[in-house]
Scaffold this motif. Structure first.
Motif, short mmCIF file in Angstrom:
data_model
loop_
_atom_site.label_atom_id
_atom_site.label_comp_id
_atom_site.label_asym_id
_atom_site.label_seq_id
_atom_site.Cartn_x
_atom_site.Cartn_y
_atom_site.Cartn_z
N LYS A 198 39.28 2.84 -26.97
CA LYS A 198 40.01 4.08 -26.73
C LYS A 198 39.06 5.28 -26.67
CE LYS A 198 42.89 5.17 -29.92
NZ LYS A 198 43.78 4.88 -31.02
N TRP A 199 38.05 5.28 -27.57
CA TRP A 199 37.10 6.40 -27.63
C TRP A 199 36.17 6.41 -26.43
CZ3 TRP A 199 37.50 10.48 -30.59
CH2 TRP A 199 38.31 10.39 -31.73
N GLY A 200 35.84 5.20 -26.00
CA GLY A 200 34.89 5.07 -24.89
C GLY A 200 35.40 5.72 -23.62
N ALA A 201 36.70 5.75 -23.46
CA ALA A 201 37.29 6.33 -22.25
C ALA A 201 37.09 7.86 -22.24
CB ALA A 201 38.76 5.99 -22.19
N TRP A 202 36.81 8.43 -23.38
CA TRP A 202 36.64 9.87 -23.49
C TRP A 202 35.19 10.32 -23.30
CZ3 TRP A 202 40.12 13.80 -25.38
CH2 TRP A 202 41.42 13.34 -25.57
N LEU A 203 34.30 9.41 -23.65
CA LEU A 203 32.91 9.86 -23.81
C LEU A 203 31.97 9.38 -22.70
CD1 LEU A 203 32.71 9.22 -27.64
CD2 LEU A 203 33.03 11.43 -26.50
N THR A 204 30.86 10.08 -22.56
CA THR A 204 29.84 9.67 -21.60
C THR A 204 28.96 8.61 -22.25
OG1 THR A 204 28.29 11.31 -22.37
CG2 THR A 204 29.77 11.99 -20.59
N THR A 205 28.07 8.04 -21.45
CA THR A 205 27.09 7.08 -21.99
C THR A 205 25.70 7.59 -21.62
OG1 THR A 205 27.06 5.88 -19.91
CG2 THR A 205 28.66 5.13 -21.57
N PRO A 206 24.64 7.02 -22.24
CA PRO A 206 23.29 7.39 -21.80
C PRO A 206 23.07 7.13 -20.30
CG PRO A 206 23.20 6.32 -23.93
CD PRO A 206 24.63 6.21 -23.46
N THR A 207 23.71 6.08 -19.78
CA THR A 207 23.60 5.78 -18.35
C THR A 207 24.13 6.94 -17.51
OG1 THR A 207 23.81 3.42 -18.79
CG2 THR A 207 24.30 4.14 -16.55
N HIS A 208 25.19 7.57 -17.98
CA HIS A 208 25.81 8.71 -17.29
C HIS A 208 24.76 9.79 -17.03
CE1 HIS A 208 29.42 11.49 -16.83
NE2 HIS A 208 28.46 12.37 -17.05
N HIS A 209 24.02 10.21 -18.06
CA HIS A 209 23.03 11.28 -17.86
C HIS A 209 21.79 10.77 -17.12
CE1 HIS A 209 21.35 15.24 -18.34
NE2 HIS A 209 20.22 14.71 -18.78
N ASN A 210 21.44 9.51 -17.36
CA ASN A 210 20.31 8.94 -16.63
C ASN A 210 20.59 8.97 -15.12
OD1 ASN A 210 18.69 6.60 -15.39
ND2 ASN A 210 17.72 6.89 -17.39
N MET A 211 21.84 8.69 -14.74
CA MET A 211 22.20 8.74 -13.31
C MET A 211 22.13 10.17 -12.79
SD MET A 211 25.31 6.02 -13.15
CE MET A 211 25.54 5.98 -11.38
N HIS A 212 22.40 11.13 -13.66
CA HIS A 212 22.25 12.53 -13.24
C HIS A 212 20.80 12.81 -12.84
CE1 HIS A 212 22.83 16.80 -12.90
NE2 HIS A 212 21.84 17.01 -13.74
N HIS A 213 19.85 12.22 -13.56
CA HIS A 213 18.44 12.41 -13.21
C HIS A 213 18.08 11.68 -11.91
CE1 HIS A 213 16.50 14.61 -16.56
NE2 HIS A 213 17.60 14.26 -17.20
#
Ligand SMILES: [Zn+2]
Ligand SMILES: [Zn+2]
Length: 252
Positions: A198-213
């Motif tokens: 349930k919490w995971g659906a709310w939050l980003t992951t390290p992969t999320h910001h890595n993809m931003h780079h």
């Protein structure tokens, strides 16, 4: 004031060495084989990346120390109310400070980050942070001096409206650094089960910001995935990319 600045700067350097340099040596230098299944990008970083990240980290540390010095001064003048003793003015106040800080910081990060991707701000300022296409922990502080200021000024309104203990203030700084490290470590430690919860659906992951780079014009959010979803800046394959990293194999 000079003496206090030196103390703040020394504490900042020690904090940097423990939170950012130590994980770099552990995960990138000493045991990369043990964590290879968690690595987000297989490509090696470009050669000049680390000296550049270190150089800008040093200037960020100086600017951060100056901002913390100004916070100390504003507190001495009674403009802020940072008091000694966690819970000495009630635990509710500390809990409120904790929640307000992260909600304000997360929203501020998303919108200031969007601004940093516009025209001049990107070309002259934020481009420094984006020189790290496959970030290492040192990229966590790799900011142009203007961005170093932008990345910290949210502290002023938070502290003005939200009295908190010195202990909570320190905890928030350290937790913010750890969040920053997670996005730049280059490895994703979030378990797949947590992401699917349930919490995971709310939050980003390290992969999320890595993809931003890697791709730059999407995934601007920090903690709450909702900002990117609401304003249609979530990169379409972010979830699949996280699963791909997780399916590379087990940890160790
Ligand atoms: Zn980054
Ligand atoms: Zn960016």
């Amino acid at each position: 004031m000079t003496e206090i600045f030196i103390k703040i700067f020394a504490a900042g350097v020690i904090k940097y060495l423990i939170i950012f340099a130590l994980p770099y040596f552990i995960f990138w230098k000493l045991f990369p084989q043990k964590v290879k299944n968690l690595k987000i990008q297989a490509v090696e970083r470009q050669k000049p990346q680390i000296p550049l990240e270190l150089r800008y980290s040093f200037s960020t540390l100086i600017i951060q120390s100056l901002i913390f010095l100004s916070i100390y001064w504003l507190n001495e003048k009674g403009i802020f109310n940072i008091y000694a003793g966690f819970g000495s003015q009630g635990y509710l106040r500390e809990a409120a400070g904790f929640v307000i800080y992260f909600v304000v910081y997360d929203a501020y990060f998303y919108w200031s980050h969007r601004l940093l991707h516009e025209g001049w701000f990107y070309k002259k300022v934020h481009v420094v942070h984006h020189m790290s296409l496959n970030p290492t922990p040192f990229a966590s502080y790799s900011f142009h001096p203007i961005e170093a200021v932008v990345s910290l000024v949210y502290f002023y309104p938070v502290l003005y409206f939200c009295p908190m203990s010195f202990e909570l203030f320190l905890l928030l700084i350290v937790l913010t650094d750890f969040g920053n490290l997670a996005g730049h470590l280059g490895y994703d430690f979030i378990p797949k089960a947590m992401w699917k919860s349930k919490w995971g659906a709310w939050l980003t992951t390290p992969t999320h910001h890595n993809m931003h780079h890697q791709y730059s014009r999407s995934n601007f959010g920090l903690y709450w995935r909702g900002w990117d979803e609401m304003f249609k800046t979530l990169r379409s394959r972010t979830g699949q990319e996280f699963i791909r990293v997780k399916d590379q194999g087990d940890f160790l």
